[in-house]
Each structure stands twice: as C-alpha cells, then as structure tokens.
Design a protein around this motif. Structure first.
Motif, PDB file in Angstrom:
ATOM      1  N   LEU A   1      12.234  15.861   4.307  1.00 29.05           N
ATOM      2  CA  LEU A   1      13.000  14.789   3.673  1.00 29.05           C
ATOM      3  C   LEU A   1      12.429  13.417   4.033  1.00 29.05           C
ATOM      4  CD1 LEU A   1      16.657  16.118   4.031  1.00 29.05           C
ATOM      5  CD2 LEU A   1      15.334  15.895   1.916  1.00 29.05           C
ATOM      6  N   GLU A   2      12.102  13.228   5.288  1.00 30.47           N
ATOM      7  CA  GLU A   2      11.533  11.946   5.708  1.00 30.47           C
ATOM      8  C   GLU A   2      10.188  11.687   5.046  1.00 30.47           C
ATOM      9  OE1 GLU A   2      11.383  11.537   9.950  1.00 30.47           O
ATOM     10  OE2 GLU A   2      13.531  11.887  10.158  1.00 30.47           O
TER      11      GLU A   2
ATOM     12  N   ALA B   1       9.051  13.016   2.298  1.00 33.62           N
ATOM     13  CA  ALA B   1       9.212  12.859   0.850  1.00 33.62           C
ATOM     14  C   ALA B   1       9.728  11.475   0.503  1.00 33.62           C
ATOM     15  CB  ALA B   1      10.166  13.927   0.320  1.00 33.62           C
ATOM     16  N   GLU B   2      10.615  10.949   1.341  1.00 28.18           N
ATOM     17  CA  GLU B   2      11.137   9.605   1.056  1.00 28.18           C
ATOM     18  C   GLU B   2      10.001   8.583   1.096  1.00 28.18           C
ATOM     19  OE1 GLU B   2      14.174   7.903   3.759  1.00 28.18           O
ATOM     20  OE2 GLU B   2      15.468   7.898   2.005  1.00 28.18           O
ATOM     21  N   ARG B   3       9.123   8.721   2.069  1.00 29.76           N
ATOM     22  CA  ARG B   3       7.981   7.795   2.144  1.00 29.76           C
ATOM     23  C   ARG B   3       7.077   7.931   0.928  1.00 29.76           C
ATOM     24  NH1 ARG B   3       8.266   8.966   7.740  1.00 29.76           N
ATOM     25  NH2 ARG B   3       6.845  10.728   7.575  1.00 29.76           N
ATOM     26  N   ILE B   4       6.740   9.181   0.573  1.00 29.19           N
ATOM     27  CA  ILE B   4       5.786   9.397  -0.520  1.00 29.19           C
ATOM     28  C   ILE B   4       6.381   8.990  -1.872  1.00 29.19           C
ATOM     29  CG2 ILE B   4       4.409  11.126  -1.726  1.00 29.19           C
ATOM     30  CD1 ILE B   4       3.345  10.490   1.034  1.00 29.19           C
ATOM     31  N   PHE B   5       7.622   9.388  -2.134  1.00 29.84           N
ATOM     32  CA  PHE B   5       8.261   8.994  -3.397  1.00 29.84           C
ATOM     33  C   PHE B   5       8.404   7.478  -3.482  1.00 29.84           C
ATOM     34  CE2 PHE B   5      10.245  13.388  -3.804  1.00 29.84           C
ATOM     35  CZ  PHE B   5       9.571  13.703  -4.970  1.00 29.84           C
ATOM     36  N   ALA B   6       8.726   6.841  -2.348  1.00 25.47           N
ATOM     37  CA  ALA B   6       8.882   5.384  -2.343  1.00 25.47           C
ATOM     38  C   ALA B   6       7.563   4.709  -2.691  1.00 25.47           C
ATOM     39  CB  ALA B   6       9.375   4.911  -0.981  1.00 25.47           C
ATOM     40  N   GLN B   7       6.482   5.281  -2.172  1.00 28.07           N
ATOM     41  CA  GLN B   7       5.174   4.645  -2.361  1.00 28.07           C
ATOM     42  C   GLN B   7       4.604   4.877  -3.764  1.00 28.07           C
ATOM     43  OE1 GLN B   7       2.509   5.662   0.793  1.00 28.07           O
ATOM     44  NE2 GLN B   7       0.890   4.273   0.086  1.00 28.07           N
ATOM     45  N   TYR B   8       4.783   6.091  -4.292  1.00 26.59           N
ATOM     46  CA  TYR B   8       4.100   6.445  -5.543  1.00 26.59           C
ATOM     47  C   TYR B   8       5.026   6.663  -6.729  1.00 26.59           C
ATOM     48  CZ  TYR B   8       0.276   7.230  -2.282  1.00 26.59           C
ATOM     49  OH  TYR B   8      -0.669   7.069  -1.291  1.00 26.59           O
ATOM     50  N   GLY B   9       6.338   6.653  -6.510  1.00 26.74           N
ATOM     51  CA  GLY B   9       7.257   6.953  -7.601  1.00 26.74           C
ATOM     52  C   GLY B   9       7.353   8.447  -7.837  1.00 26.74           C
TER      53      GLY B   9
END
Lengths: 225, 225
Positions: free
Chosen positions: A31-32, A34-42
DNA sequence: GTCTATACTTAGATAGAC
DNA sequence: GTCTATCTAAGTATAGAC
C-alpha cells in the motif's frame, strides 16, 4: 542428503513471525509503495511492476494480495478519503469564525504534511478528470461544502466577516494548503532546499492564516464576539 | 485500366491545399491532442496511440511528425513555459503594489483560462517530481521569484504592505489561480455546473485580488502613495 | 501461502509499400 | 510525404509448481 524442507526454502521471513504477520506486513508495504508510485505517475502511468519493485516483492505477489491494479488504486483513494473525512468536524453559526478558519487551515496543512503521497494521489486523480471520484465529489463533498458555505454566509450577515463568496474561499484554502505538498518539487526547486521542514510548515500555516483571515475581514481569535 | 495515379490515392486532403499546409495542420492538431492526453494521463500514462486517436491520425503519423514521444512532450512543456515567460514583465520598487499584484493575479488567471490543458500538463509534470523541468525551476524560475521577492520586501520596508513572506505570497497566488483550471473536475463536481464561464473567471479574479491584497495590507489601486 | 512461468495485450518505434 | 505491417519490449493477469 542435503535436502531442506519446503518451509525452509520458501520463507524469507523472520523467526517467530506467523503467517498472518507476513500478510499484514506485505500488504502494508504494498500500500505504501503503491501510494508513492500512483502519486508520481498517475493511474495509467503506474505499473504493477514498478509498485512491486518499490515494495521489494515480485510482481505476482502484489497481484496476489491486491487482486488487480484497479482495486489497489480504488483502495488507496478510499483510504485517503477516509483520512480526509476524519477531520471534517461539524461547525455551527455560533462558533468563532477566526477559530474555525484557523483550525480548518491548520488541519488541512497537517493532512498534506502527514500524507504527501496521498495528497498527490488525490491531485493526480482530479487532474485526470476524477474518473473514480465523480460520485464522491457530486455527493458527500458537495454537501460538505454547501453546509460550510451557508455558515460563512451567515457569519457575513452578522458582520463577523466580509461577504466573500464562501465556495471560492473554501477552494482558496484547499489550493493554498495542498500546494506545498502537491507542488513540492517546484517549491524545493525554487527555494533551493532539499526538504520542507516542520518549521516551514508552521510558518506557512501562520502566513496563510494571517493573510486569509485578514483578507476576509475576520478578526483574529480571542478578540471577542 | 482503372489505375489511379499515386497522388490521387494518397491524399485525403482538400483541393488547393499544398503539402506544407497539410503538414502545418497535422502538426497543430497533434500538438493540441497531445496536450490534452498528456494533461489527463501524465507522461507515462499517455500513449502515442491515444494521442493519434485524439488527433484523428494513424499512430505512425504522429511519430513521423514528432519523432518520438519524449520529444513531443518536451516540445509541449517548452511551449507552455514560453507562454508563461511572455507575461513575466519586469516590475520595480517604484511601481504601485496594488496594481502590480492585481495585474499578476489577473494575467495568471487568464493564462490558465486560455490554456487549461497546458496548465494541467505543467501540474502533472510537477506532481511527478518535475523530471523534465528541474533545470528550469532551479534556474530561470528561481531567479524570477528571487527578484520579485526582493521587491515585495522593499515595499514592506516602505510600509506599503505587511511584512509577509514574499516567496509564500507568490506560491499562494500561483496555487489559487491555477486551482480552478487544474482541479476543474473538482470545482465542477462540487458546484454542480458543467463548465466554468468567463463570468466565473472574472468573479474569481476579483475575489482573489480583494482577499490577497487586503490580507497583505496593500491599499487598493488608486488610493495614492 | 508464495513465487516461477507464461498467456495475452498494448506499448513505442521502424521498415518498407504506395 | 503518408500509411500499413511488423518488431521488440513492457504491460496486466493467471495457472500451476513448490
């Protein structure tokens, strides 16, 4: 012979840890990450592979725990909405405008401070047209804004603040408080620092409180009714 | 036989149009389409296929005109930076603070209004850590902010405005003026409208000007030195 | 419960037909 | 100058070994 048992072969897990603990830890790290990756790349730009690498797990492990990419994304959005809802306390016309507005600015700043990736995840979702959050925006959040706006108007009628457009005041506070998290790269690039400190956050909070309260003709807290 | 000439076969182009005109038109449509798609999905999330469909052209045509995805993206970012630089006029300590700040807010609002996709493209780039804009932020833009900040401080020393942190004032104006474009989906969802009108933009501009100028202790324009 | 191997799709990019 | 066909890599997701 030199055979090792199956369990020995397949557990890069620390001694004493039960199966449930492994799952819990892996889920949390996914979860942590994924939050970073989704935040960075959409949503579209993020790959399950990138999330897995960030979490230090094989790709199929991520899918095993989370089902699929879409479900993982929705779960993260909902977690962020829950954090947001947790600080939406009720206010009444009889509260002190200065105290309410200051608390609003401060709690919003701290939410972005504590969860910058969540804040950016949310921002990326809105930027892309809010495909997963349409219902939330048109439902819950619209109602929340409507009730606060009504109270701001009543304060203005009572002469406690200027008759500014209450909805745009809310948007102003949202944008100003999220900016230092969502646009962190810009803030750091321009100021030449390598991080935003707690002291910075406190200064920004005071700056915003001062400018917005004064700008709306609200007397500072404690100056009586 | 029924053979047609090569040129007849291969031109879905209107009569009287030269080759140069076709190229120009196609390039323009690709750039517009790409700005929308990159703004919506970010650099990684945008696919050349999606851009091609948005432009109504085959995928390889997009690559033929633009070389590659990265070059297309950089070209769009640079176009947006050029628009931004075009409205960064010089100011001096002897200018009227109210006039300068109002013009700053107004021109920034209009830039986002005229180029909402460009604004969102820029926002997505920053949100993702500004991988392509690091140099711009740490160079040109930092200098721009530094010189304005110095002038705001001098105004404060002369008693023309409150001694607020000038850098955070600039960030406040940026965030507030971009918000209605970048977070358009949220604004529309919450207000229940289907578009933001010119009249809305004018109202928002006046609201922001009023609150920010008053909040910083700046006298409205025309009240003398 | 976990990971390897793989199926199937779409990505960016290019070669070559026309 | 333009578009079809195609290459290789990377994408999501799943089946099945262990």
């Amino acid at each position: 012979m030199n055979d090792v048992t199956e369990s020995e072969l397949q557990r890069p897990r620390q001694a004493g840890e039960s199966n449930g603990a492994t799952r819990e830890r892996n889920e949390r790290e996914i979860l942590e990450a994924a939050e970073r990756i989704f935040a960075q790349y959409g949503y579209r730009g993020a790959s399950v592979q990138a999330i897995a690498e960030e979490a230090g797990l094989p790709k199929s492990n991520v899918l095993y725990y989370m089902g699929n990419k879409r479900g993982l994304y929705v779960r993260l959005l909902e977690r962020m909405m829950a954090r947001w809802n947790a600080l939406l306390d009720d206010i009444s016309v009889d509260d002190d405008p200065a105290e309410v507005l200051e608390a609003f600015i401060r709690s919003k700043m701290q939410l972005s401070r504590r969860h910058p990736e969540g804040s950016r995840l949310f921002a990326a979702e809105i930027l892309g047209g809010a495909p997963f959050l349409q219902d939330y925006l048109r439902g819950e959040l619209r109602e929340w804004v409507r009730t606060r706006a009504r109270i701001f108007e009543q304060w203005a009628e009572r002469g406690l603040m200027d008759p500014v457009d209450p909805v745009w005041l809310i948007f102003l506070i949202w944008s100003a408080t999220q900016h230092y998290a969502d646009f962190e790269a810009q803030v750091l690039g321009i100021t030449g620092r390598d991080e935003i400190t707690d002291a910075d956050v406190e200064r920004i909070t005071r700056f915003l409180t001062q400018v917005i309260l004064k700008g709306c003709g609200v007397r500072p807290p404690g100056s009586g009714a």
